[in-house]
Design a protein around this motif. Sequence first.
Motif, PDB file in Angstrom:
ATOM      1  N   VAL A 167       0.822  -1.209   0.000  1.00 21.55           N
ATOM      2  CA  VAL A 167       0.000   0.000   0.000  1.00 21.55           C
ATOM      3  C   VAL A 167       0.863   1.270   0.000  1.00 21.55           C
ATOM      4  CG1 VAL A 167      -0.314   0.275   2.515  1.00 21.55           C
ATOM      5  CG2 VAL A 167      -2.167   0.885   0.956  1.00 21.55           C
ATOM      6  N   ALA A 168       2.129   1.131   0.429  1.00 25.42           N
ATOM      7  CA  ALA A 168       2.975   2.332   0.507  1.00 25.42           C
ATOM      8  C   ALA A 168       4.189   2.244  -0.399  1.00 25.42           C
ATOM      9  CB  ALA A 168       3.441   2.548   1.945  1.00 25.42           C
ATOM     10  N   GLY A 169       4.420   1.044  -0.972  1.00 25.28           N
ATOM     11  CA  GLY A 169       5.607   0.879  -1.793  1.00 25.28           C
ATOM     12  C   GLY A 169       6.863   0.860  -0.933  1.00 25.28           C
ATOM     13  N   ASN A 170       8.013   0.950  -1.607  1.00 27.23           N
ATOM     14  CA  ASN A 170       9.289   0.908  -0.899  1.00 27.23           C
ATOM     15  C   ASN A 170      10.152   2.015  -1.472  1.00 27.23           C
ATOM     16  OD1 ASN A 170      11.631   0.265   0.426  1.00 27.23           O
ATOM     17  ND2 ASN A 170      11.665  -1.902  -0.185  1.00 27.23           N
ATOM     18  N   ILE A 171       9.751   3.251  -1.135  1.00 20.93           N
ATOM     19  CA  ILE A 171      10.390   4.405  -1.765  1.00 20.93           C
ATOM     20  C   ILE A 171      11.413   5.000  -0.785  1.00 20.93           C
ATOM     21  CG2 ILE A 171       9.998   6.618  -2.892  1.00 20.93           C
ATOM     22  CD1 ILE A 171       6.950   5.701  -2.983  1.00 20.93           C
ATOM     23  N   PRO A 172      12.702   4.851  -1.087  1.00 19.36           N
ATOM     24  CA  PRO A 172      13.718   5.380  -0.177  1.00 19.36           C
ATOM     25  C   PRO A 172      13.509   6.875   0.049  1.00 19.36           C
ATOM     26  CG  PRO A 172      14.723   4.010  -1.859  1.00 19.36           C
ATOM     27  CD  PRO A 172      13.288   4.198  -2.261  1.00 19.36           C
ATOM     28  N   GLY A 173      13.607   7.279   1.272  1.00 15.25           N
ATOM     29  CA  GLY A 173      13.457   8.688   1.606  1.00 15.25           C
ATOM     30  C   GLY A 173      12.018   9.138   1.665  1.00 15.25           C
ATOM     31  N   ARG A 174      11.066   8.245   1.337  1.00 17.52           N
ATOM     32  CA  ARG A 174       9.657   8.667   1.370  1.00 17.52           C
ATOM     33  C   ARG A 174       8.787   7.692   2.176  1.00 17.52           C
ATOM     34  NH1 ARG A 174       5.804  11.964  -0.523  1.00 17.52           N
ATOM     35  NH2 ARG A 174       3.898  11.076  -1.409  1.00 17.52           N
ATOM     36  N   THR A 175       8.836   6.412   1.798  1.00 19.58           N
ATOM     37  CA  THR A 175       8.015   5.446   2.550  1.00 19.58           C
ATOM     38  C   THR A 175       8.859   4.296   3.088  1.00 19.58           C
ATOM     39  OG1 THR A 175       7.485   4.094   0.619  1.00 19.58           O
ATOM     40  CG2 THR A 175       5.995   5.931   1.122  1.00 19.58           C
ATOM     41  N   GLN A 176      10.145   4.399   2.966  1.00 17.66           N
ATOM     42  CA  GLN A 176      10.980   3.264   3.358  1.00 17.66           C
ATOM     43  C   GLN A 176      11.239   3.230   4.876  1.00 17.66           C
ATOM     44  OE1 GLN A 176      15.278   2.632   2.086  1.00 17.66           O
ATOM     45  NE2 GLN A 176      14.205   1.081   0.889  1.00 17.66           N
ATOM     46  N   THR A 177      10.858   2.097   5.488  1.00 16.31           N
ATOM     47  CA  THR A 177      11.142   1.887   6.920  1.00 16.31           C
ATOM     48  C   THR A 177      12.314   0.922   7.026  1.00 16.31           C
ATOM     49  OG1 THR A 177       9.658   0.004   7.031  1.00 16.31           O
ATOM     50  CG2 THR A 177       8.711   2.162   7.534  1.00 16.31           C
ATOM     51  N   LEU A 178      12.714   0.612   8.242  1.00 13.66           N
ATOM     52  CA  LEU A 178      13.833  -0.306   8.452  1.00 13.66           C
ATOM     53  C   LEU A 178      13.610  -1.649   7.769  1.00 13.66           C
ATOM     54  CD1 LEU A 178      15.121   0.010  12.144  1.00 13.66           C
ATOM     55  CD2 LEU A 178      16.509  -0.068  10.044  1.00 13.66           C
ATOM     56  N   SER A 179      12.420  -2.229   7.984  1.00 14.04           N
ATOM     57  CA  SER A 179      12.201  -3.564   7.427  1.00 14.04           C
ATOM     58  C   SER A 179      12.174  -3.532   5.897  1.00 14.04           C
ATOM     59  CB  SER A 179      10.933  -4.191   7.994  1.00 14.04           C
ATOM     60  OG  SER A 179       9.813  -3.419   7.669  1.00 14.04           O
ATOM     61  N   LEU A 180      11.627  -2.448   5.341  1.00 13.03           N
ATOM     62  CA  LEU A 180      11.636  -2.323   3.874  1.00 13.03           C
ATOM     63  C   LEU A 180      13.061  -2.123   3.363  1.00 13.03           C
ATOM     64  CD1 LEU A 180       8.524   0.019   3.460  1.00 13.03           C
ATOM     65  CD2 LEU A 180       8.655  -2.387   2.814  1.00 13.03           C
ATOM     66  N   ALA A 181      13.863  -1.386   4.123  1.00 15.36           N
ATOM     67  CA  ALA A 181      15.245  -1.129   3.717  1.00 15.36           C
ATOM     68  C   ALA A 181      16.073  -2.411   3.736  1.00 15.36           C
ATOM     69  CB  ALA A 181      15.868  -0.081   4.641  1.00 15.36           C
ATOM     70  N   ILE A 182      15.795  -3.262   4.734  1.00 18.93           N
ATOM     71  CA  ILE A 182      16.528  -4.536   4.799  1.00 18.93           C
ATOM     72  C   ILE A 182      16.269  -5.344   3.533  1.00 18.93           C
ATOM     73  CG2 ILE A 182      16.654  -6.768   6.003  1.00 18.93           C
ATOM     74  CD1 ILE A 182      15.940  -5.187   8.604  1.00 18.93           C
ATOM     75  N   PHE A 183      14.997  -5.391   3.148  1.00 14.81           N
ATOM     76  CA  PHE A 183      14.611  -6.130   1.945  1.00 14.81           C
ATOM     77  C   PHE A 183      15.310  -5.554   0.710  1.00 14.81           C
ATOM     78  CE2 PHE A 183      11.644  -6.592  -1.710  1.00 14.81           C
ATOM     79  CZ  PHE A 183      11.661  -7.988  -1.789  1.00 14.81           C
ATOM     80  N   GLN A 184      15.269  -4.237   0.605  1.00 17.87           N
ATOM     81  CA  GLN A 184      15.863  -3.564  -0.565  1.00 17.87           C
ATOM     82  C   GLN A 184      17.370  -3.821  -0.666  1.00 17.87           C
ATOM     83  OE1 GLN A 184      16.867   0.414  -0.349  1.00 17.87           O
ATOM     84  NE2 GLN A 184      16.186   0.975  -2.423  1.00 17.87           N
ATOM     85  N   ARG A 185      18.085  -3.678   0.500  1.00 21.20           N
ATOM     86  CA  ARG A 185      19.536  -3.902   0.498  1.00 21.20           C
ATOM     87  C   ARG A 185      19.856  -5.331   0.100  1.00 21.20           C
ATOM     88  NH1 ARG A 185      18.406   0.792   1.742  1.00 21.20           N
ATOM     89  NH2 ARG A 185      19.624   2.129   3.142  1.00 21.20           N
ATOM     90  N   THR A 186      19.044  -6.288   0.587  1.00 16.70           N
ATOM     91  CA  THR A 186      19.270  -7.687   0.249  1.00 16.70           C
ATOM     92  C   THR A 186      19.110  -7.909  -1.258  1.00 16.70           C
ATOM     93  OG1 THR A 186      18.200  -8.169   2.355  1.00 16.70           O
ATOM     94  CG2 THR A 186      18.695 -10.042   0.961  1.00 16.70           C
ATOM     95  N   GLN A 187      18.045  -7.296  -1.813  1.00 13.05           N
ATOM     96  CA  GLN A 187      17.797  -7.416  -3.254  1.00 13.05           C
ATOM     97  C   GLN A 187      18.991  -6.874  -4.052  1.00 13.05           C
ATOM     98  OE1 GLN A 187      15.289  -9.567  -3.003  1.00 13.05           O
ATOM     99  NE2 GLN A 187      14.324  -8.644  -4.808  1.00 13.05           N
TER     100      GLN A 187
END
Lengths: 225, 355
Positions: A167-187
Amino acid sequence: MTEGLSGLVLFTLTVAALATALILPPGVAAAYVLARWRGPGKGVVETVLALPLVLPPTAVGLVLLEVLARDAPLGRLLDGLGVDVVFTPKAVVLAGAVMAFPLLVRSARAGFEEVDPRLVAVARTLGDSRARAFFRVTLPLAWRGVLTGTLFAFSRALGEFGATVLVAGNIPGRTQTLSLAIFQRTQMGRDGEALGLAGVAALLAFGAMYVAEVVSRRRGARVRT
Amino acid sequence: MMELSVRLPLARFPLEVEARFTSASVAVMGRSGSGKTSLLEVLAGLRRGARGRVVVGARVLLDSAARVDLPPEARRMGYVPQDALLFPHLTVAQNVRYGARGGRGARVDEALALLELEPLLRRYPATLSGGEKQRVALARALASAPDLLLLDEPLAALDVALKERVLPYLLRVRDEARVPMLYVTHQLGEARALAREALLLDGGRVLAAGAADAVLGSAARGVLAAEGNEEENILEGVLERPEGHGPRLRVTAELALWVPDGPGVVTGARAAYAVPAEDILLSTGPLSGVSARNVMAGAVTALEPAGPGGCAALVDVAGHRWVVRLTQVSVDELGLAKGMRVHLAVKSAACRRLR
């Protein structure tokens, strides 16, 4: 706006706190009603309220996305008011709130169920209205349950991923939380960085859960009749 | 002063009470489950579904015909439940102050003093004994300046240790605070000591209502004896200590009772003593050479059945009515009859101080 680790942590704590604050009034009210009400259909209501606990978070996220879509009634209403939710920080708060709601209700309800309704009856003979007796007797006696539920809800919102990402996406600096950031860094193959963030997330979760544990273990230490 | 006309369906029978009282102290008696507690809850406004009419003083609390049913907070009833129900998160002082709002502060000090709670003010209910809890609950109700106190008897009174009994405090509340009260009890002696009027309930219905002397006689004894309630005589008076003697309780100008000496027995103090009806010796001839220090002459005013094989002799001694428990066999052997002159003997050790 969330450049760097401190920005990320601050954003995550803020949205979790806002999500918790958002559900506190309706959550406490629902918990109280469920603890006292003996009407028909109670089981169904309880089950519906517990659903976000057991549904796949992505399913909940999908439902939220549909409800907020521009062609859905609620989405149209918000759009008309000029309020944008989907893919904004508001959506992060909303997803965390919905996922944390059942945890708050469960603990708070257990707290209210421990309060003898006859104490409230006595308070009323001493001149209290229903509302006044709630704030002077029921809530002070149930506060550990409410506080434990609040901390559980906060912890849940802190780590929310599945509903948020839809519902919020994974937008760094806008909607990215810690758990979303972990996922993104892993990707992105930045495993070391992801691991570091996981450590930070673990530290935050530990803090909240530890307080919740201490509070719930001391439940009723003094207030036994 | 009080008008009751109440109907309420209960699990086993309907509660149906019609009664009027004019005095400020009414005892409600009846065996367990006869509807006593339900009646108090109806008066306090805690039972939905009650119908009828309840007037206390000049205030109408319930009038189903006129669709009046005041909520508990508007009824000004000082409810003291059986198990005290103190607020566990508040200290004794906070509990007592709970209902004292809007210029009722003076009542708090009065209630604390009357019930001797000063030493307990900072304690939490969990640390109090049963009798202490009951006193705090009574003070809490008093401090809210109620029109009427509704007191549910704490447990079966005789099982409670003497120093835990609330009765002496209730006598003070009646005589010093002068708050009208409706008092539920199993104890005939307590009811007689406290109440001017009484209501006897059985199976949700009124068996008798009216002046205490009339109601608390054979009907009450019959109902309560079936439950194995012991009976006691309760005497109030002032302690005195004649030259060269031990302490004596002066009840009336004609009646005094030698009582055991002890640290709390202070000349000039008001006190209440209980004498179990079974601990009194009754003789048809003059008593001499007995060790009992209290020997009184009187006349039998009534003989009433009391429990299986038992009998209660009511004996008038200088205007005070004593209850003496005998077996039916003794009554027959002595040839006891109404109007007979008898002597009563009471050991001073059988006079137990309340509190």
